[in-house]
Design a protein around this motif. Structure first.
Motif, PDB file in Angstrom:
ATOM      1  N   ILE A  71       0.140 -12.434   2.709  1.00  0.00           N
ATOM      2  CA  ILE A  71       0.141 -10.967   2.784  1.00  0.00           C
ATOM      3  C   ILE A  71      -0.897 -10.367   1.831  1.00  0.00           C
ATOM      4  O   ILE A  71      -1.740  -9.569   2.233  1.00  0.00           O
ATOM      5  CB  ILE A  71       1.556 -10.421   2.475  1.00  0.00           C
ATOM      6  CG1 ILE A  71       2.521 -10.849   3.584  1.00  0.00           C
ATOM      7  CG2 ILE A  71       1.531  -8.908   2.330  1.00  0.00           C
ATOM      8  CD1 ILE A  71       3.983 -10.774   3.208  1.00  0.00           C
ATOM      9  N   LEU A  72      -0.852 -10.801   0.552  1.00  0.00           N
ATOM     10  CA  LEU A  72      -1.804 -10.252  -0.426  1.00  0.00           C
ATOM     11  C   LEU A  72      -3.240 -10.576  -0.027  1.00  0.00           C
ATOM     12  O   LEU A  72      -4.130  -9.721  -0.082  1.00  0.00           O
ATOM     13  CB  LEU A  72      -1.510 -10.816  -1.831  1.00  0.00           C
ATOM     14  CG  LEU A  72      -0.185 -10.383  -2.463  1.00  0.00           C
ATOM     15  CD1 LEU A  72      -0.002 -11.059  -3.818  1.00  0.00           C
ATOM     16  CD2 LEU A  72      -0.140  -8.868  -2.617  1.00  0.00           C
ATOM     17  N   GLY A  73      -3.463 -11.812   0.408  1.00  0.00           N
ATOM     18  CA  GLY A  73      -4.808 -12.233   0.793  1.00  0.00           C
ATOM     19  C   GLY A  73      -5.322 -11.449   1.986  1.00  0.00           C
ATOM     20  O   GLY A  73      -6.481 -11.022   2.008  1.00  0.00           O
ATOM     21  N   SER A  74      -4.451 -11.243   2.979  1.00  0.00           N
ATOM     22  CA  SER A  74      -4.862 -10.491   4.164  1.00  0.00           C
ATOM     23  C   SER A  74      -5.231  -9.063   3.792  1.00  0.00           C
ATOM     24  O   SER A  74      -6.244  -8.525   4.255  1.00  0.00           O
ATOM     25  CB  SER A  74      -3.738 -10.457   5.204  1.00  0.00           C
ATOM     26  OG  SER A  74      -3.419 -11.765   5.616  1.00  0.00           O
ATOM     27  N   LYS A  90      -7.161   2.311   3.568  1.00  0.00           N
ATOM     28  CA  LYS A  90      -5.803   2.307   4.091  1.00  0.00           C
ATOM     29  C   LYS A  90      -5.795   1.834   5.553  1.00  0.00           C
ATOM     30  O   LYS A  90      -4.949   1.023   5.948  1.00  0.00           O
ATOM     31  CB  LYS A  90      -5.250   3.738   3.996  1.00  0.00           C
ATOM     32  CG  LYS A  90      -3.745   3.813   3.954  1.00  0.00           C
ATOM     33  CD  LYS A  90      -3.315   5.262   3.724  1.00  0.00           C
ATOM     34  CE  LYS A  90      -1.875   5.430   4.151  1.00  0.00           C
ATOM     35  NZ  LYS A  90      -1.502   6.856   4.241  1.00  0.00           N
ATOM     36  N   GLU A  91      -6.761   2.326   6.335  1.00  0.00           N
ATOM     37  CA  GLU A  91      -6.849   1.928   7.734  1.00  0.00           C
ATOM     38  C   GLU A  91      -7.189   0.443   7.845  1.00  0.00           C
ATOM     39  O   GLU A  91      -6.644  -0.278   8.679  1.00  0.00           O
ATOM     40  CB  GLU A  91      -7.910   2.778   8.454  1.00  0.00           C
ATOM     41  CG  GLU A  91      -7.886   2.581   9.962  1.00  0.00           C
ATOM     42  CD  GLU A  91      -8.976   3.389  10.658  1.00  0.00           C
ATOM     43  OE1 GLU A  91      -9.395   4.439  10.134  1.00  0.00           O
ATOM     44  OE2 GLU A  91      -9.399   2.950  11.738  1.00  0.00           O
ATOM     45  N   GLY A  92      -8.079  -0.010   6.956  1.00  0.00           N
ATOM     46  CA  GLY A  92      -8.451  -1.422   6.940  1.00  0.00           C
ATOM     47  C   GLY A  92      -7.238  -2.302   6.682  1.00  0.00           C
ATOM     48  O   GLY A  92      -7.076  -3.363   7.288  1.00  0.00           O
ATOM     49  N   MET A  93      -6.385  -1.843   5.771  1.00  0.00           N
ATOM     50  CA  MET A  93      -5.185  -2.615   5.456  1.00  0.00           C
ATOM     51  C   MET A  93      -4.206  -2.591   6.628  1.00  0.00           C
ATOM     52  O   MET A  93      -3.544  -3.589   6.908  1.00  0.00           O
ATOM     53  CB  MET A  93      -4.533  -2.080   4.187  1.00  0.00           C
ATOM     54  CG  MET A  93      -5.320  -2.464   2.942  1.00  0.00           C
ATOM     55  SD  MET A  93      -4.583  -1.761   1.486  1.00  0.00           S
ATOM     56  CE  MET A  93      -5.134  -2.918   0.253  1.00  0.00           C
ATOM     57  N   ALA A  94      -4.137  -1.449   7.328  1.00  0.00           N
ATOM     58  CA  ALA A  94      -3.269  -1.371   8.515  1.00  0.00           C
ATOM     59  C   ALA A  94      -3.762  -2.343   9.587  1.00  0.00           C
ATOM     60  O   ALA A  94      -2.964  -3.006  10.253  1.00  0.00           O
ATOM     61  CB  ALA A  94      -3.245   0.052   9.060  1.00  0.00           C
ATOM     62  N   ILE A  95      -5.093  -2.438   9.727  1.00  0.00           N
ATOM     63  CA  ILE A  95      -5.676  -3.299  10.765  1.00  0.00           C
ATOM     64  C   ILE A  95      -5.263  -4.759  10.571  1.00  0.00           C
ATOM     65  O   ILE A  95      -4.940  -5.449  11.529  1.00  0.00           O
ATOM     66  CB  ILE A  95      -7.225  -3.149  10.769  1.00  0.00           C
ATOM     67  CG1 ILE A  95      -7.596  -1.781  11.368  1.00  0.00           C
ATOM     68  CG2 ILE A  95      -7.909  -4.280  11.542  1.00  0.00           C
ATOM     69  CD1 ILE A  95      -9.052  -1.407  11.225  1.00  0.00           C
TER      70      ILE A  95
ATOM     71  N   LEU B  70     -12.334 -12.016   7.227  1.00  0.00           N
ATOM     72  CA  LEU B  70     -12.028 -11.727   5.824  1.00  0.00           C
ATOM     73  C   LEU B  70     -10.528 -11.839   5.537  1.00  0.00           C
ATOM     74  O   LEU B  70     -10.129 -12.274   4.453  1.00  0.00           O
ATOM     75  CB  LEU B  70     -12.566 -10.353   5.429  1.00  0.00           C
ATOM     76  CG  LEU B  70     -14.100 -10.290   5.360  1.00  0.00           C
ATOM     77  CD1 LEU B  70     -14.569  -8.905   4.936  1.00  0.00           C
ATOM     78  CD2 LEU B  70     -14.651 -11.333   4.398  1.00  0.00           C
ATOM     79  N   ALA B  71      -9.673 -11.473   6.525  1.00  0.00           N
ATOM     80  CA  ALA B  71      -8.223 -11.627   6.323  1.00  0.00           C
ATOM     81  C   ALA B  71      -7.874 -13.108   6.196  1.00  0.00           C
ATOM     82  O   ALA B  71      -7.045 -13.492   5.370  1.00  0.00           O
ATOM     83  CB  ALA B  71      -7.453 -10.991   7.478  1.00  0.00           C
TER      84      ALA B  71
END
Lengths: 195, 93
Positions: A71-74, A90-95, B70-71
């Motif tokens: 989760i943290l890495g993603s 924020k959007e990048g994290m949602a993606i 990257l993820a």
């Protein structure tokens, strides 16, 4: 399976481009209902895995570090990709919050009024599953077996589990499965945090 | 959003308390593939009917690939570090 998904996706896109607007508007609406039916079915599968909680106890709570790392890495990867593509962090994290669960993440962003972000999220989680299939053997060879679980994210409980199991051992496969279930349970909580 | 939690929880409880017979579980497994493919088709339609999305599909695909890579890299780095720090002993046993 990945191939079937791609074929159906392309058919859907073509359908969306060339079918009458009335039908496409209906199918667009229908996707929300389809998602709910699918989630009900996935929920049953998740509930059947009672032994996961037992496994966590048996293997020790340290194995929770693996889904935590996923989760943290993603999220870090998503934030970095957001900076590169000049998207909101924020959007990048949602993606990336789908952790490979493409049928959920894309539609949630689209329904939240962001069809562009939804499409990126959907495709990126499909790609994540494909990349996982390719990189697993290398991760086992050059890093350690736990790293084979990392790219799989939520898919470690179903689609990519066989691949992980093939390239590692029984114990790692169990840990992978547990990690996949935990990621899957967290995704519906994680995505709304960034919407 | 609450609907998502509701159906997930409802399904979870049905599975957790063993309310289905072996055969029904198998049927659920097969139906799941059907629902998934139907949903993917509907999502394809959503992409295809939105002019802005379909016009930018190559760009969006490229961005999606970057997010995916990257993820994956981030996940591997974190899991590698955490496993080195906390799970090493177990390996040596």
């Amino acid at each position: 399976m990945s191939l079937a998904i791609l074929v159906v996706l392309v058919l859907g896109i073509l359908g969306g481009m060339y079918m009458p607007v009335g039908i496409t508007a209906f199918l667009d609406q229908a996707s929300t209902v389809m998602l709910l039916i699918l989630l009900f079915s996935v929920g049953i599968d998740l509930g059947l895995n009672r032994q996961v909680f037992e496994q966590v106890r048996k293997l020790g709570f340290r194995i929770l570090l693996i889904p935590l790392g996923v989760i943290l890495g993603s999220l870090c990867g998503g934030a970095l990709a957001a900076v590169i593509t000049q998207t909101k962090i924020k959007e990048g994290m949602a993606i990336v919050s789908g952790l490979g669960w493409y049928s959920l993440s894309g539609i949630l962003l689209t329904n939240a009024g962001n069809p562009i972000g939804g499409t990126i999220s959907f495709l990126s989680n499909v790609f994540r599953e494909m990349i996982t299939f390719i990189v697993i053997p290398f991760l086992v060879k050059y890093l350690n077996p736990y790293c084979a679980i990392a790219p799989a994210g939520a898919t470690a409980m179903d689609t990519t589990l066989a691949m992980i199991s093939k390239h590692t051992d029984g114990k790692t496969a169990v840990i992978a499965f547990v990690s996949g279930v935990i990621c899957t349970l967290i995704v519906p909580v994680l995505i709304p945090l960034f919407l | 959003m609450w609907k998502i939690f509701m159906v997930l929880t409802l399904g979870f409880l049905i599975g957790f308390f063993d309310l289905l017979k072996e055969k029904q579980i198998k049927i659920n497994c097969r139906l799941q593939t059907l629902w998934l493919l139907l949903l993917i088709f509907c999502m394809g339609v959503s992409i295809g009917r939105d002019g802005e999305v379909i016009g930018n599909l190559p760009v969006l695909g490229g961005k999606a690939l970057l997010f995916a890579i990257l993820a994956v890299v981030g996940s591997v780095v974190f899991v590698f570090m955490l496993s080195r720090l906390f799970l090493k002993k177990e390996e040596e046993e």
